[in-house]
Every structure is written in structure tokens, then in C-alpha cells.
Enzyme design. Structure first.
Site, short mmCIF file in Angstrom:
data_model
loop_
_atom_site.label_atom_id
_atom_site.label_comp_id
_atom_site.label_asym_id
_atom_site.label_seq_id
_atom_site.Cartn_x
_atom_site.Cartn_y
_atom_site.Cartn_z
N HIS A 99 -10.30 135.84 46.91
CA HIS A 99 -9.84 134.45 47.34
C HIS A 99 -9.24 134.72 48.82
O HIS A 99 -8.59 135.87 48.82
CB HIS A 99 -8.62 133.80 46.40
CG HIS A 99 -8.88 133.72 45.00
ND1 HIS A 99 -9.05 134.68 44.14
CD2 HIS A 99 -9.44 132.55 44.37
CE1 HIS A 99 -9.31 134.19 42.80
NE2 HIS A 99 -9.54 132.62 43.08
N ASP A 102 -5.77 136.28 48.54
CA ASP A 102 -5.43 137.67 47.90
C ASP A 102 -5.64 138.74 49.08
O ASP A 102 -4.90 139.79 48.95
CB ASP A 102 -6.70 138.15 47.07
CG ASP A 102 -7.20 136.84 45.87
OD1 ASP A 102 -6.21 136.30 45.56
OD2 ASP A 102 -8.34 137.02 45.69
N GLU A 230 -17.99 127.26 39.10
CA GLU A 230 -17.75 127.94 38.06
C GLU A 230 -17.06 127.27 36.95
O GLU A 230 -15.83 126.74 36.99
CB GLU A 230 -16.62 129.18 38.46
CG GLU A 230 -16.04 130.14 37.26
CD GLU A 230 -15.33 131.26 38.02
OE1 GLU A 230 -15.47 132.00 38.89
OE2 GLU A 230 -14.44 131.50 37.27
N GLU A 266 -18.15 132.26 33.47
CA GLU A 266 -17.03 133.36 33.18
C GLU A 266 -17.19 133.36 31.33
O GLU A 266 -16.96 132.08 30.80
CB GLU A 266 -15.74 132.83 33.63
CG GLU A 266 -14.93 133.69 33.24
CD GLU A 266 -13.54 133.53 34.17
OE1 GLU A 266 -13.71 133.50 35.23
OE2 GLU A 266 -12.36 133.85 33.52
N ASP A 307 -8.56 136.78 30.40
CA ASP A 307 -9.19 137.50 31.24
C ASP A 307 -9.07 139.17 30.91
O ASP A 307 -8.98 139.84 31.83
CB ASP A 307 -8.47 137.47 32.61
CG ASP A 307 -8.88 135.94 33.37
OD1 ASP A 307 -9.91 135.43 33.05
OD2 ASP A 307 -8.16 135.65 34.29
N ASP A 337 -13.77 139.78 36.45
CA ASP A 337 -12.68 138.46 36.69
C ASP A 337 -11.80 138.79 35.46
O ASP A 337 -11.70 138.26 34.49
CB ASP A 337 -13.15 137.21 36.62
CG ASP A 337 -12.06 136.40 37.23
OD1 ASP A 337 -10.92 136.82 37.10
OD2 ASP A 337 -12.15 135.00 37.47
#
Ligand code: XUL
Ligand code: CO
Length: 438
Positions: A99, A102, A230, A266, A307, A337
């Protein structure tokens, strides 16, 4: 300077190795079907979980021991880039994802933030000249800062919509510069807390307008990466508009956006939506929209988006089954992720966790490929639906039957010959393949 001085390059040592810092099953050069493991799996490291996450949870402060912990601001951001490329090299990771927030600290204004971003992107671009690690995708974080309290492209505040658009504009420019294979849109706070204060129709129209602007801008600057949505049903909002793949497809089709998007699926988001991972992959696959995967797993006893690194071999096998049937992931990949558990706070745990995930998907790939080569499920399924190959079934699939013809066919029928679906036998067969593929 080495950030991970206790770790040297991770090698494949085979299934009997006792070395925690070695691959047991992931052998990048090994040929499976028509390509190498590396080409099938296209692993990605998630910048946020690996280099940014400090272990903070709703009940406790950050606790991760990281060699860059003493730094702040741009110095911290630069150290993380250095550490990241050392990590990619040692892990032999073909891809990474990030991102915007980040990689560089945010300034007071978007202009200041973009300046910080440019400096770090310059640095990443330099590293990428000599590194074999490529950018799988980048994305914009439009959920952490308080300005996104009511969402981004679905915010009730038009200034926030504009700010979000400007962030994605910058993100697409960065994607183009770094040669990203994809650009991801995760809905973040695009959803609602309560219908009592929500104009759902306007919010969804605005989200579609936002996506159209992104499509137009990518075209304008010549960014040819794949756009990915997503899906996630909840967290942080109670209801998110990109609930699951089926909901996403309906949305994209309503606004004629479906030719420009595929899905980034995901595992933990699938289970949050009450689906299996393989269900979401299948829905995307049969609609020609399986783009990429955020490879992780949830904890069935907790239920939220934990996660975790994927280690469930049954799940990785069924996921790889869909991916092989899809002919691979194209420009997509398997992005971890996933974050180490709070108790796994040593820097080396970052390697241990990625090795666990990579080995688990390598096993899944091998088992799924064997199941497909031996036509275990294909033959069973073909036989199960054989009534559509002739007679009335063939008329139905060829569009030759109507209600009157069908009524005539069954009006005097007394017996319907159904056969067992034999699901237990098939589950046992998958187990047999899992236990004998190596
Ligand atoms: C959140 C999530 C994100 C996206 C990228 O649940 O999965 O990290 O993958 O924004
Ligand atoms: Co994700």
C-alpha cells in the site's frame, strides 16, 4: 548492512530436511505439468505484514523485534526498503506488494505525502534494477486515516472522494513506473454501518464512477496492469459492498465495468463471507475473472480476519486445483497477505512463516496436479452429468427443449434413476492423493 544476519539464502533441501530455514517442498525449478513451480505459484511478500506490522492488536502494544525499530520517519522507510530487498533475495521471492502508506510516511498534505512517496519509489526503482523481485501489485490505503471514517469513494463527503481519487491517480503512476503486474482495489471502508444514515444507491453509483475514472486514467498514462477487486464481506464496516465474488460480478456488470476487472481472492475473506476459499476461486474462474490470490487462512475458532500464514494442505490443494484449472494466474500470483502471530516476534519468524506458506502451496500444487492428471474428479463429474450428453439432456443444453417438450418427457414417468454423489469416497480419494503425492 544486513538486517537478517542470522539467515542466509533459503535453499530447497527436500521433504526429509530438519533445517527450519530450508524449503522442504517448494523447489522453484521443479517441473509440474507444463511449467515450473516458480511459474505456477508466483509468490508475493506483503510489505505491510512483513516490514510494517509491529504486532499491535486491540489489546496490546507492538512487540515485534525488528532491526529497524530504532528509526523514525523517512530513515525508517528507507531502512525498510533495504531490509525488504535483502529479505526478497534471501527468500528467493519473485514478487512483492504494498500500500502507498506502507512504504513512505504521510505528510500534512497529499503534496507532502507524494514527495515522500517519490523519494522511496526512486529507491525501490533502483533496487529493482538489480533485483529479480518484481511488483505483483500496489494499492492505496484508504481506510486507516481518520478522513476515511465514512469511506473513500463511497464517502458522504465529496472532498474525501476527491482525495481518494488523487491517491489512486498517484498509485497508478507508481504502478506504471515500477512495472506492477496488477493494481488492487480492496474496499476498506466502502460499505456502511447502518442504513439509517446511508444513501446506498448514491454510494454504489459513486464507487462505479470512481472505478471508471481509474480505468480511464490507466489508459491515459499507458498502465497496462490488470485491475483487481478484492472482495471482503465485513471488517472494518458491518457490510462491505464488495461482499464476495458473486456480489462483485453483479456490481461490475451493472455498471459495464466487468471487462476491466478481475478478482483478487483472499482465503480469509472467503471464509468471513461464509464460503470456502475454493468456492470463491471457482466462482471467479467459471466467470473468467480469477486474477490473483491473497494466500492466507483464518482461524475457524475465532472467525475474524486473522490473516494467518496458510498451512492447511487440504485448503491449498483445493485452491491449487482451481488455479491449475484456470490455466494458472496469468499476471496474478499468490501474495501472502498474512502476518506472523503476535507470539512469533523474532525477525527469523518472518522467514519461518513464509517458508511454511510456500511449502504448503507447493504441496497443494503437486497434489492438485496429480488429481487433474489422473482425471480423478473430472471423470467422476463427467459421468455424473452424462444424462446431458444424449436424449432430452442434450436437447436441454442445445436449447432445443421448451417447457412443453419437457412436460411431455416426464408426464408419465414413474421412476427417476438418481445415483449416489459419493462425496465421502471423493474426500477419501483426495486424502489418498495428499498422503501419496511425495
Ligand atoms: C484487508 C486486506 C488488505 C488488502 C489490500 O483485509 O486484505 O490488506 O489485501 O488492501
Ligand atoms: Co488482502
Amino acid at each position: 548492512m544486513a538486517y537478517f544476519e542470522n539467515v542466509s539464502k533459503i535453499q530447497y533441501e527436500g521433504p526429509t530436511s530438519k533445517n527450519a530455514l530450508a524449503f522442504k517442498f517448494y523447489n522453484p525449478e521443479e517441473i509440474i505439468g507444463d511449467r515450473t513451480m516458480e511459474e505456477w505459484l508466483r509468490f508475493g511478500v506483503a510489505y505491510w505484514h512483513t516490514f510494517t506490522y509491529d504486532g499491535t492488536d486491540p489489546f496490546g502494544h507492538g512487540n515485534m523485534i525488528r532491526p529497524w525499530n530504532h528509526l523514525k520517519g523517512m530513515e525508517l522507510a528507507k531502512a525498510r526498503v533495504e531490509a525488504a530487498f535483502e529479505f526478497f533475495e534471501k527468500l528467493n521471492a519473485p514478487f512483492f506488494c504494498f500500500h502507498d502508506v506502507d512504504i513512505a510516511p504521510e505528510g500534512e498534505t497529499l503534496r507532502e505525502t507524494n514527495k515522500n512517496l517519490d523519494e522511496i519509489v526512486d529507491m525501490i526503482e533502483d533496487y529493482m534494477k538489480t533485483s529479480k523481485t518484481k511488483l505483483l501489485w500496489n494499492t492505496a490505503n484508504m481506510f486507516t486515516h481518520p478522513r476515511f471514517v465514512h469511506g473513500a469513494a463511497t464517502s458522504c463527503n465529496a472532498d474525501v472522494f476527491a482525495f481518494s481519487a488523487a491517491k489512486v491517480k498517484k498509485g497508478l503512476e507508481v504502478a506504471k513506473r515500477l512495472g506492477a503486474e496488477n493494481y488492487v482495489f480492496w474496499g476498506g471502508r466502502e460499505g456502511y454501518e447502518s442504513l439509517l444514515n446511508t444513501d446506498m444507491g448514491l454510494e454504489q453509483d459513486n464507487l462505479a464512477r470512481f472505478f471508471q475514472m481509474a480505468v480511464d486514467y490507466a489508459k491515459e498514462i499507458g498502465f497496462s496492469g490488470q485491475f483487481l477487486i478484492e472482495p471482503k464481506p465485513k471488517e472494518p464496516t458491518k457490510h462491505q459492498y464488495d461482499f464476495d465474488v458473486a456480489t462483485g460480478i453483479a456490481f461490475l456488470k451493472k455498471y459495464d465495468l466487468d471487462p476491466y476487472f478481475k478478482f483478487n481472492i483472499e482465503a480469509n475473506h472467503a471464509t468471513l463471507a461464509g464460503h470456502t476459499f475454493e468456492h470463491e476461486l471457482r466462482v471467479a474462474r467459471i466467470n473468467g475473472m480469477l486474477g490473483s490470490v491473497d494466500a492466507n487462512q483464518g482461524d475457524p475458532l475465532l472467525g475474524w480476519d486473522t490473516d494467518e500464514f496458510p498451512t492447511d494442505l487440504y485448503a491449498t490443494t483445493l485452491a491449487m486445483y482451481e488455479i491449475i484449472k484456470n490455466g494458472g494466474l496469468g499476471k496474478g500470483g499468490l501474495n501472502f497477505d498474512a502476518k506472523v502471530r503476535r507470539g512469533s516476534f523474532e525477525p527469523e519468524d518472518l522467514f519461518r512463516a513464509h517458508i511454511a506458506g510456500m511449502d504448503s502451496f507447493a504441496v497443494g500444487l503437486k497434489v492438485a496436479n496429480k488429481l487433474i492428471e489422473d482425471r480423478v474428479l473430472d471423470d467422476f463429474i463427467a459421468n455424473r452429468y452424462r444424462s446431458y450428453n444424449e436424449g432430452i439432456g442434450k436437447d436441454i443444453t442445445q436449447g432445443k427443449a421448451d417447457f412443453k417438450v419437457l412436460e411431455e418427457h416426464v408426464l408419465d414417468m414413474k421412476e427417476f434413476k438418481n445415483e449416489s454423489g459419493r462425496v465421502e469416497e471423493l474426500r477419501a480419494l483426495v486424502n489418498q492423493y495428499l498422503l501419496t503425492a511425495f
